[in-house]
Scaffold this motif. Structure first.
Motif, short mmCIF file in Angstrom:
data_model
loop_
_atom_site.label_atom_id
_atom_site.label_comp_id
_atom_site.label_asym_id
_atom_site.label_seq_id
_atom_site.Cartn_x
_atom_site.Cartn_y
_atom_site.Cartn_z
N GLY A 122 0.86 -1.18 0.00
CA GLY A 122 0.00 0.00 0.00
C GLY A 122 0.89 1.22 0.00
N ALA A 123 0.53 2.21 0.79
CA ALA A 123 1.34 3.43 0.89
C ALA A 123 1.20 4.00 2.30
CB ALA A 123 0.87 4.46 -0.13
N ASN A 124 2.12 4.86 2.63
CA ASN A 124 2.11 5.57 3.92
C ASN A 124 2.23 4.60 5.09
OD1 ASN A 124 1.87 7.98 2.48
ND2 ASN A 124 -0.35 7.94 2.59
N GLU A 150 -2.04 -2.57 -10.91
CA GLU A 150 -1.45 -2.62 -12.24
C GLU A 150 -2.09 -3.79 -12.97
OE1 GLU A 150 3.00 -1.75 -13.97
OE2 GLU A 150 2.73 -3.54 -12.76
N LYS A 151 -1.32 -4.75 -13.43
CA LYS A 151 -1.89 -5.92 -14.11
C LYS A 151 -1.65 -7.19 -13.31
CE LYS A 151 -2.60 -5.36 -18.73
NZ LYS A 151 -2.30 -5.74 -20.10
N GLU A 173 -5.66 1.07 -11.95
CA GLU A 173 -4.93 2.31 -11.68
C GLU A 173 -4.57 2.47 -10.20
OE1 GLU A 173 -3.16 6.05 -11.79
OE2 GLU A 173 -3.55 4.74 -13.49
N THR A 174 -5.53 2.20 -9.33
CA THR A 174 -5.34 2.44 -7.89
C THR A 174 -5.31 1.10 -7.15
OG1 THR A 174 -6.42 4.58 -8.08
CG2 THR A 174 -6.25 3.65 -5.88
N PHE A 175 -4.28 0.92 -6.33
CA PHE A 175 -4.12 -0.29 -5.52
C PHE A 175 -5.40 -0.57 -4.74
CE2 PHE A 175 -2.90 -2.03 -1.30
CZ PHE A 175 -2.45 -3.27 -1.72
N ARG A 176 -5.72 -1.86 -4.64
CA ARG A 176 -6.95 -2.27 -3.98
C ARG A 176 -6.72 -3.56 -3.20
NH1 ARG A 176 -10.10 -3.36 -8.59
NH2 ARG A 176 -10.24 -5.57 -8.16
N VAL A 177 -7.31 -3.64 -2.03
CA VAL A 177 -7.32 -4.88 -1.26
C VAL A 177 -8.76 -5.37 -1.25
CG1 VAL A 177 -6.90 -5.98 0.97
CG2 VAL A 177 -5.43 -4.10 0.23
N ASP A 178 -8.97 -6.58 -1.76
CA ASP A 178 -10.31 -7.17 -1.80
C ASP A 178 -10.40 -8.29 -0.78
OD1 ASP A 178 -10.93 -5.51 -3.93
OD2 ASP A 178 -10.73 -7.09 -5.45
#
Length: 139
Positions: free
Chosen positions: A34-36, A127-128, A106-111
């Motif tokens: 993720g980020a931060n 991404e892909k 486009e935007t990182f996702r946690v499912d």
């Protein structure tokens, strides 16, 4: 999942035209996933995730991405900022499966996906690439 809460708190970075996997997110190195601040999972029930039996509670998750397989790291410390990963607090590590996506995300996702009964899937999508791992909430 199975009538119990399984929550994920995370920051979601975006691609912004950058190469992500094997670029911004290097292969073979621990990633904040993720980020931060480190991504946090919280489970109300004991959890079997991959090869790990995790007691209920809150944990940070980190990963080691590679082209064909990722490693999920469950860490007992939460609230770490970005690169402040401390291996001595690892609960354990377990492999994740990886699949290529047809179109970029486009935007990182946690499912967190309910797979019926007490079963679910945790998927990291960006991404892909989708890295995923099944889990079971234990009685």
């Amino acid at each position: 999942v199975g009538g119990k809460k399984f929550t994920v708190e995370y920051y979601a970075p975006s691609m912004h035209g950058r190469k992500i996997m094997g670029g911004l997110v290097p292969f073979g190195e621990v990633w904040c996933t993720g980020a931060n601040y480190a991504t946090r999972i919280t489970t109300e029930a004991d959890l079997q995730i991959g090869g790990l039996k995790l007691p209920k509670g809150s944990y940070s998750i980190w990963t080691v991405p590679n082209e064909k397989e990722w490693t999920l790291i469950i860490n007992k410390e939460t609230g770490q900022f970005h690169l402040n990963y401390k291996q001595q607090f690892d609960f354990g590590r377990t492999p994740m499966k990886v699949k290529a996506l047809d179109s970029p995300v486009e935007t990182f996702r946690v499912d967190v996906r309910d797979a019926g009964g007490n079963n679910g899937t945790l998927a990291l999508v960006w991404e892909k690439t989708e890295a995923w791992i099944p889990f079971t909430l234990l009685p």
